[in-house]
Scaffold this motif. Sequence first.
Motif, PDB file in Angstrom:
ATOM      1  N   ILE A 136       0.840  -1.213   0.000  1.00  0.00           N
ATOM      2  CA  ILE A 136       0.000   0.000   0.000  1.00  0.00           C
ATOM      3  C   ILE A 136       0.868   1.253   0.000  1.00  0.00           C
ATOM      4  O   ILE A 136       0.582   2.228  -0.713  1.00  0.00           O
ATOM      5  CB  ILE A 136      -0.947  -0.005   1.217  1.00  0.00           C
ATOM      6  CG1 ILE A 136      -1.921  -1.186   1.123  1.00  0.00           C
ATOM      7  CG2 ILE A 136      -1.738   1.310   1.295  1.00  0.00           C
ATOM      8  CD1 ILE A 136      -2.705  -1.435   2.405  1.00  0.00           C
ATOM      9  N   LYS A 137       1.907   1.267   0.839  1.00  0.00           N
ATOM     10  CA  LYS A 137       2.874   2.381   0.877  1.00  0.00           C
ATOM     11  C   LYS A 137       2.208   3.737   1.085  1.00  0.00           C
ATOM     12  O   LYS A 137       2.583   4.724   0.457  1.00  0.00           O
ATOM     13  CB  LYS A 137       3.706   2.406  -0.412  1.00  0.00           C
ATOM     14  CG  LYS A 137       4.592   1.189  -0.589  1.00  0.00           C
ATOM     15  CD  LYS A 137       5.368   1.242  -1.883  1.00  0.00           C
ATOM     16  CE  LYS A 137       6.239  -0.004  -2.029  1.00  0.00           C
ATOM     17  NZ  LYS A 137       6.961  -0.023  -3.324  1.00  0.00           N
ATOM     18  N   ASP A 138       1.202   3.772   1.919  1.00  0.00           N
ATOM     19  CA  ASP A 138       0.537   5.028   2.251  1.00  0.00           C
ATOM     20  C   ASP A 138       0.189   4.964   3.731  1.00  0.00           C
ATOM     21  O   ASP A 138      -0.686   4.189   4.137  1.00  0.00           O
ATOM     22  CB  ASP A 138      -0.728   5.201   1.408  1.00  0.00           C
ATOM     23  CG  ASP A 138      -1.396   6.549   1.627  1.00  0.00           C
ATOM     24  OD1 ASP A 138      -1.674   6.907   2.797  1.00  0.00           O
ATOM     25  OD2 ASP A 138      -1.641   7.248   0.630  1.00  0.00           O
ATOM     26  N   PRO A 139       0.851   5.750   4.571  1.00  0.00           N
ATOM     27  CA  PRO A 139       0.672   5.622   6.033  1.00  0.00           C
ATOM     28  C   PRO A 139      -0.774   5.759   6.482  1.00  0.00           C
ATOM     29  O   PRO A 139      -1.218   5.027   7.384  1.00  0.00           O
ATOM     30  CB  PRO A 139       1.537   6.762   6.587  1.00  0.00           C
ATOM     31  CG  PRO A 139       2.555   7.024   5.528  1.00  0.00           C
ATOM     32  CD  PRO A 139       1.870   6.764   4.229  1.00  0.00           C
ATOM     33  N   ILE A 140      -1.530   6.678   5.883  1.00  0.00           N
ATOM     34  CA  ILE A 140      -2.916   6.870   6.309  1.00  0.00           C
ATOM     35  C   ILE A 140      -3.756   5.657   5.951  1.00  0.00           C
ATOM     36  O   ILE A 140      -4.531   5.142   6.775  1.00  0.00           O
ATOM     37  CB  ILE A 140      -3.505   8.151   5.683  1.00  0.00           C
ATOM     38  CG1 ILE A 140      -2.719   9.380   6.147  1.00  0.00           C
ATOM     39  CG2 ILE A 140      -4.983   8.293   6.039  1.00  0.00           C
ATOM     40  CD1 ILE A 140      -3.164  10.671   5.505  1.00  0.00           C
ATOM     41  N   ALA A 141      -3.606   5.174   4.712  1.00  0.00           N
ATOM     42  CA  ALA A 141      -4.373   4.001   4.285  1.00  0.00           C
ATOM     43  C   ALA A 141      -3.989   2.781   5.109  1.00  0.00           C
ATOM     44  O   ALA A 141      -4.849   1.993   5.518  1.00  0.00           O
ATOM     45  CB  ALA A 141      -4.150   3.747   2.803  1.00  0.00           C
ATOM     46  N   VAL A 142      -2.699   2.628   5.380  1.00  0.00           N
ATOM     47  CA  VAL A 142      -2.236   1.489   6.178  1.00  0.00           C
ATOM     48  C   VAL A 142      -2.819   1.538   7.584  1.00  0.00           C
ATOM     49  O   VAL A 142      -3.206   0.510   8.160  1.00  0.00           O
ATOM     50  CB  VAL A 142      -0.697   1.454   6.226  1.00  0.00           C
ATOM     51  CG1 VAL A 142      -0.209   0.431   7.258  1.00  0.00           C
ATOM     52  CG2 VAL A 142      -0.126   1.139   4.855  1.00  0.00           C
ATOM     53  N   SER A 143      -2.924   2.734   8.150  1.00  0.00           N
ATOM     54  CA  SER A 143      -3.450   2.863   9.518  1.00  0.00           C
ATOM     55  C   SER A 143      -4.914   2.454   9.613  1.00  0.00           C
ATOM     56  O   SER A 143      -5.398   2.113  10.688  1.00  0.00           O
ATOM     57  CB  SER A 143      -3.278   4.304  10.011  1.00  0.00           C
ATOM     58  OG  SER A 143      -4.161   5.190   9.321  1.00  0.00           O
ATOM     59  N   LYS A 144      -5.618   2.481   8.473  1.00  0.00           N
ATOM     60  CA  LYS A 144      -7.042   2.121   8.470  1.00  0.00           C
ATOM     61  C   LYS A 144      -7.285   0.709   7.939  1.00  0.00           C
ATOM     62  O   LYS A 144      -8.436   0.297   7.763  1.00  0.00           O
ATOM     63  CB  LYS A 144      -7.834   3.142   7.646  1.00  0.00           C
ATOM     64  CG  LYS A 144      -7.772   4.551   8.237  1.00  0.00           C
ATOM     65  CD  LYS A 144      -8.625   5.531   7.462  1.00  0.00           C
ATOM     66  CE  LYS A 144      -8.594   6.914   8.113  1.00  0.00           C
ATOM     67  NZ  LYS A 144      -9.451   7.898   7.419  1.00  0.00           N
ATOM     68  N   PHE A 145      -6.197  -0.002   7.682  1.00  0.00           N
ATOM     69  CA  PHE A 145      -6.291  -1.354   7.130  1.00  0.00           C
ATOM     70  C   PHE A 145      -6.499  -2.377   8.237  1.00  0.00           C
ATOM     71  O   PHE A 145      -5.785  -2.380   9.233  1.00  0.00           O
ATOM     72  CB  PHE A 145      -5.011  -1.677   6.350  1.00  0.00           C
ATOM     73  CG  PHE A 145      -4.961  -3.077   5.805  1.00  0.00           C
ATOM     74  CD1 PHE A 145      -5.533  -3.377   4.584  1.00  0.00           C
ATOM     75  CD2 PHE A 145      -4.341  -4.101   6.528  1.00  0.00           C
ATOM     76  CE1 PHE A 145      -5.480  -4.674   4.073  1.00  0.00           C
ATOM     77  CE2 PHE A 145      -4.286  -5.395   6.038  1.00  0.00           C
ATOM     78  CZ  PHE A 145      -4.859  -5.676   4.801  1.00  0.00           C
ATOM     79  N   GLU A 146      -7.495  -3.246   8.055  1.00  0.00           N
ATOM     80  CA  GLU A 146      -7.732  -4.353   8.982  1.00  0.00           C
ATOM     81  C   GLU A 146      -7.831  -5.652   8.199  1.00  0.00           C
ATOM     82  O   GLU A 146      -8.367  -5.683   7.085  1.00  0.00           O
ATOM     83  CB  GLU A 146      -9.034  -4.146   9.766  1.00  0.00           C
ATOM     84  CG  GLU A 146      -9.016  -2.973  10.721  1.00  0.00           C
ATOM     85  CD  GLU A 146     -10.301  -2.878  11.534  1.00  0.00           C
ATOM     86  OE1 GLU A 146     -11.117  -3.832  11.450  1.00  0.00           O
ATOM     87  OE2 GLU A 146     -10.482  -1.872  12.232  1.00  0.00           O
ATOM     88  N   GLN A 147      -7.313  -6.712   8.791  1.00  0.00           N
ATOM     89  CA  GLN A 147      -7.364  -8.035   8.177  1.00  0.00           C
ATOM     90  C   GLN A 147      -8.556  -8.808   8.744  1.00  0.00           C
ATOM     91  O   GLN A 147      -8.805  -8.772   9.952  1.00  0.00           O
ATOM     92  CB  GLN A 147      -6.088  -8.800   8.486  1.00  0.00           C
ATOM     93  CG  GLN A 147      -5.944 -10.100   7.713  1.00  0.00           C
ATOM     94  CD  GLN A 147      -5.394  -9.881   6.336  1.00  0.00           C
ATOM     95  OE1 GLN A 147      -4.380  -9.251   6.178  1.00  0.00           O
ATOM     96  NE2 GLN A 147      -6.065 -10.390   5.324  1.00  0.00           N
ATOM     97  N   ARG A 148      -9.300  -9.480   7.868  1.00  0.00           N
ATOM     98  CA  ARG A 148     -10.411 -10.336   8.311  1.00  0.00           C
ATOM     99  C   ARG A 148     -10.222 -11.696   7.646  1.00  0.00           C
ATOM    100  O   ARG A 148     -10.493 -11.862   6.456  1.00  0.00           O
ATOM    101  CB  ARG A 148     -11.748  -9.710   7.934  1.00  0.00           C
ATOM    102  CG  ARG A 148     -12.973 -10.604   8.176  1.00  0.00           C
ATOM    103  CD  ARG A 148     -13.317 -10.724   9.644  1.00  0.00           C
ATOM    104  NE  ARG A 148     -14.689 -11.178   9.825  1.00  0.00           N
ATOM    105  CZ  ARG A 148     -15.057 -12.455   9.945  1.00  0.00           C
ATOM    106  NH1 ARG A 148     -14.141 -13.427   9.909  1.00  0.00           N
ATOM    107  NH2 ARG A 148     -16.327 -12.777  10.118  1.00  0.00           N
ATOM    108  N   SER A 149      -9.685 -12.644   8.392  1.00  0.00           N
ATOM    109  CA  SER A 149      -9.458 -13.983   7.845  1.00  0.00           C
ATOM    110  C   SER A 149     -10.709 -14.830   8.013  1.00  0.00           C
ATOM    111  O   SER A 149     -11.355 -14.807   9.066  1.00  0.00           O
ATOM    112  CB  SER A 149      -8.261 -14.651   8.521  1.00  0.00           C
ATOM    113  OG  SER A 149      -8.502 -14.811   9.894  1.00  0.00           O
ATOM    114  N   ILE A 150     -11.059 -15.543   6.962  1.00  0.00           N
ATOM    115  CA  ILE A 150     -12.281 -16.368   6.972  1.00  0.00           C
ATOM    116  C   ILE A 150     -11.903 -17.818   6.733  1.00  0.00           C
ATOM    117  O   ILE A 150     -11.584 -18.213   5.603  1.00  0.00           O
ATOM    118  CB  ILE A 150     -13.256 -15.919   5.850  1.00  0.00           C
ATOM    119  CG1 ILE A 150     -13.483 -14.414   5.886  1.00  0.00           C
ATOM    120  CG2 ILE A 150     -14.556 -16.687   5.941  1.00  0.00           C
ATOM    121  CD1 ILE A 150     -14.265 -13.947   7.065  1.00  0.00           C
TER     122      ILE A 150
END
Length: 595
Positions: free
Chosen positions: A507-521
């Motif tokens: 992603i290489k974007d600090p703001i976008a990375v800070s809002k990223f969450e992983q949801r494993s199914i």
Amino acid sequence: MSTDISIEDLKKVMVRPDASPRARANDVKKAQAFLGDPSIKIVEKIDGTKLTLLRRNNAFDPDDYTKNWYIAYKGNVIYPGEARGLASREEEVRAGSSGTAQYSLVHSLLARVHGNTASIPPGTEFFLELVQRKPTISREYPQKHGLFMTLFGRSNYKVTGTHLVSNITPENDEAKLEEYARLLGVRTYPVLFEGSLESFQGLKSGIKSASIERRAADLDTKLRAAYNDSGPDRSLKIVDSIYDLFSDFDTSLSTESERSPAEGSVFRTSATRALYKALRFDQHDVEHRQAIKQKFRASTQEDEQAYWNGIITISQEISSEHAPAQRRNVPEADLDEILQRIHTECYYDSAISNRLGVLNHPKTLIQRQEDLFLTTKSQVMRRLELGTKSGISIGIFVVAGKPVHAGHWGVIDLVSKECDEALIITSNAGRDDLPAGVMIDAWKAVLEPQFHRDFPNATLIISAESPLSLAVDKMRQLKNVVSKFVFYSDDEDARIKYAPSKMADYIKDPIAVSKFEQRSIPRSETVQISGTTMRKFLTDDDRGSFDSFVPQTLSQEMKDKYWSILKGEHGAIQDSKNRSNVLKALLESFRPQCK
């Protein structure tokens, strides 16, 4: 577009210098068969922008071309509202544009020739090559803005906003291709040679181009030596010399005062209808392409970034004015009106022109204006295609779906229930026994209608671009207006392929990375089935198992249709699985544009 197939390089197929003895013997056989073809046609390969021209499925309106035609670039519709205002600046566009303003010339052409096109059946799609000025094109032709028809055929298509998804079944009818080219006021590719390459005399007599005649004179000694050779590698030497002849010559788009090299040529055999290409040595040369790109860039990276920061600032102001809030399912007439307002502001507002003028960059005014328009259009369309109310959560699911099964449907259901907005992205590529185009047919005929019924807050994107790249692009674009991005995948991919550390690097974007969450199914949370198993059901003709694991909201009629499409038994789909190599190869890669 639903097909992503490239033309094989003639040398790489038949003249491999490092081939093993066994492979070399096979190359000799292929070269002999190629040279023995009774009639080979060779045309110039044009390096331009690939456009789609689509006759809409409606009654012919002799007075208004906009009612009957779509123009699209890599699946992005170019509406009349974003082009018609440039008719008064056509001379300036031809002389200086290096971007999307040149597509206004295609709208102008359609407006002129539309009255002659009544005989073209609704639902006919055309692939065209537009010769234009552009940083990503490797050739700088003296004559620009010609349109060349690549192919045509019946099309199943859908337009959502500015996105065109289509699946063409090409027709192999050269006479009709020539007729349609005449009706539309475009050209077919310049013929360089037609005849037999089996003998030196056959080569000489089949040449149709003055440029090739000049090149053949330069290579006369090499060509004669190859044809007169009596050794076991004779056919390879002939193919090698023919490649030189048809890869390095003056383009037909040269002028009397200025000659320029062609991109190369395309060979079509009559016996097998196979296609091969011969490319000039610099076609894929990185330094050559960088030199062309640099002509459209600032002298330093800092100046280039400052220029685009200025463009983005102005475009955000315009987009907030013309698309201030989320809208879904915007009617075409409204879209066209919005784009026309943006167009007028970007190209004709004097205050904006003054602001563009003070940016430090070598680009001309019209080049700056088209950068501004395209950037603004992209921002506005994002607001209209995906909800951007402040603070919402967006769930993202990148799905291969070859084929789509109940497990995929279960994940989409979770995404749509757990997030305010769901963004589902899949590719139009093929896999194993599901060729490119088949899943597009399945989506359009079966899955997409059910998708919109089952998941009203979900947006579907089917693209030739990497789905993961598109997902990352969306996160960067929407980072300032959402509370979080929830990225859904199975548990194995969540640990490895889409691990948060890898995604952060991507992603290489600090703001976008800070809002990223992983949801494993885990599959146990939906339906335990895989695409590999589904493809085995198809191969084994195991209809009962297949029906048990397709999305269960499908009616039996739709399950029947889904099965028949994937098995290649549904109407034109049989043709899409078995169409000839010549038509497949002409469907060059269509990849959405991004900055």
